[in-house]
Enzyme design. Sequence first.
Site, short mmCIF file in Angstrom:
data_model
loop_
_atom_site.label_atom_id
_atom_site.label_comp_id
_atom_site.label_asym_id
_atom_site.label_seq_id
_atom_site.Cartn_x
_atom_site.Cartn_y
_atom_site.Cartn_z
N GLU A 130 -0.64 -1.07 -10.88
CA GLU A 130 -1.88 -0.75 -11.59
C GLU A 130 -2.26 -1.80 -12.64
O GLU A 130 -2.88 -1.49 -13.65
CB GLU A 130 -1.79 0.64 -12.26
CG GLU A 130 -1.56 1.79 -11.31
CD GLU A 130 -2.72 1.99 -10.35
OE1 GLU A 130 -3.86 2.05 -10.80
OE2 GLU A 130 -2.46 2.11 -9.14
N THR A 139 -0.50 -5.72 -14.05
CA THR A 139 0.72 -6.16 -14.74
C THR A 139 0.59 -6.04 -16.26
O THR A 139 -0.51 -5.84 -16.79
CB THR A 139 1.03 -7.62 -14.40
OG1 THR A 139 -0.04 -8.46 -14.89
CG2 THR A 139 1.15 -7.83 -12.89
N SER A 140 1.70 -6.20 -16.94
CA SER A 140 1.67 -6.17 -18.41
C SER A 140 0.75 -7.25 -18.96
O SER A 140 0.07 -7.05 -19.97
CB SER A 140 3.10 -6.37 -18.96
OG SER A 140 3.90 -5.23 -18.71
N GLN A 196 23.73 -0.39 -20.14
CA GLN A 196 24.66 -0.98 -21.09
C GLN A 196 25.59 0.08 -21.68
O GLN A 196 26.80 -0.15 -21.83
CB GLN A 196 23.88 -1.68 -22.21
CG GLN A 196 24.73 -2.56 -23.11
CD GLN A 196 25.14 -3.86 -22.41
OE1 GLN A 196 24.66 -4.16 -21.32
NE2 GLN A 196 26.04 -4.60 -23.02
N ILE A 197 25.04 1.23 -22.01
CA ILE A 197 25.85 2.31 -22.58
C ILE A 197 26.88 2.80 -21.57
O ILE A 197 28.02 3.13 -21.94
CB ILE A 197 24.93 3.47 -23.03
CG1 ILE A 197 24.13 3.05 -24.27
CG2 ILE A 197 25.74 4.74 -23.32
CD1 ILE A 197 23.04 4.01 -24.67
N ILE A 223 0.84 -1.19 0.00
CA ILE A 223 0.00 0.00 0.00
C ILE A 223 0.88 1.25 0.00
O ILE A 223 1.64 1.49 0.94
CB ILE A 223 -0.93 0.02 1.23
CG1 ILE A 223 -1.73 -1.30 1.31
CG2 ILE A 223 -1.85 1.22 1.17
CD1 ILE A 223 -2.53 -1.62 0.06
N THR A 224 0.76 2.04 -1.07
CA THR A 224 1.55 3.27 -1.18
C THR A 224 1.12 4.27 -0.11
O THR A 224 -0.08 4.46 0.12
CB THR A 224 1.38 3.88 -2.58
OG1 THR A 224 1.75 2.90 -3.55
CG2 THR A 224 2.25 5.10 -2.74
N ARG A 232 32.23 10.22 -22.79
CA ARG A 232 33.07 9.04 -22.59
C ARG A 232 33.85 8.69 -23.85
O ARG A 232 33.28 8.64 -24.95
CB ARG A 232 32.19 7.85 -22.18
CG ARG A 232 32.90 6.52 -22.09
CD ARG A 232 33.89 6.48 -20.95
NE ARG A 232 34.39 5.13 -20.76
CZ ARG A 232 35.39 4.82 -19.94
NH1 ARG A 232 36.00 5.77 -19.24
NH2 ARG A 232 35.78 3.57 -19.80
#
Length: 244
Positions: free
Chosen positions: A227, A229-230, A200-201, A21-22, A132
């Site tokens: 809210e 899941t996918s 990764q970069i 619970i937020t 970089r």
Amino acid sequence: MKTTATRRGDHWVLNGSKMFITQGTVGHVFVVLALTAPGLRQKGITAFILERGMPGFSQRAIHGKLGMRSSDTAELIMENVEVPDSHRLGELGAGFVNTLQILDKGRITIGALAVGLARGALEESARYARERRAFGKLIGEFDAIRWMLADTQTELQAARLLVHRAAVLADQGRPYGREASMAKLFASEAATRACHRAVQIHGGYGYTREFPVERYLRDAKLCEIGEGTSEVQRTVIARELLKA
């Protein structure tokens, strides 16, 4: 759902718990769904308003989350909490339907959150690629890096447009449930991909706390879960598509 609300005269007695619970440890007013007629499944769910300090009502902080650590998260525990019927929110048995009515807007919000995370990942990645140096030149000059940045930029813009579309429909009072699911689904998964590319970069530095991209990746993952899941979003989208 296992939390129950049993009627006793002019009040209800709630027993059970709620996870993740937020603002759970800092909030003062809570809306809790409980089973008032377990045999009716969704039609037997009712919403109640609980307040901090009610006898038998307590909050326990949840620690050790992968990401979103600045967001207070808690478990709510109800042990014979007496709630007057005046604290019932909405009609008896209408809690599930009422929740669905506000859930779609929450999905637009998660989509917007995901867009922000993807944007942060892209900005940090572009900045790092311009500074970089490796093998005698800036890493932004290598196609491998350029292509990752291009993919993130493209998906970010697509996600933003999907979120804007769903938000506009909601503002206009038009149906937007499918669009909200599409926006949340694409934006959340695009954000995770963007943050993964950002790490990764950055190479080895991306795996440390010296740069913020590792945090973005940890935070972004929740957008694929919160809210709905996918998998839930794909179910909603397909159900709307296949309606006769």
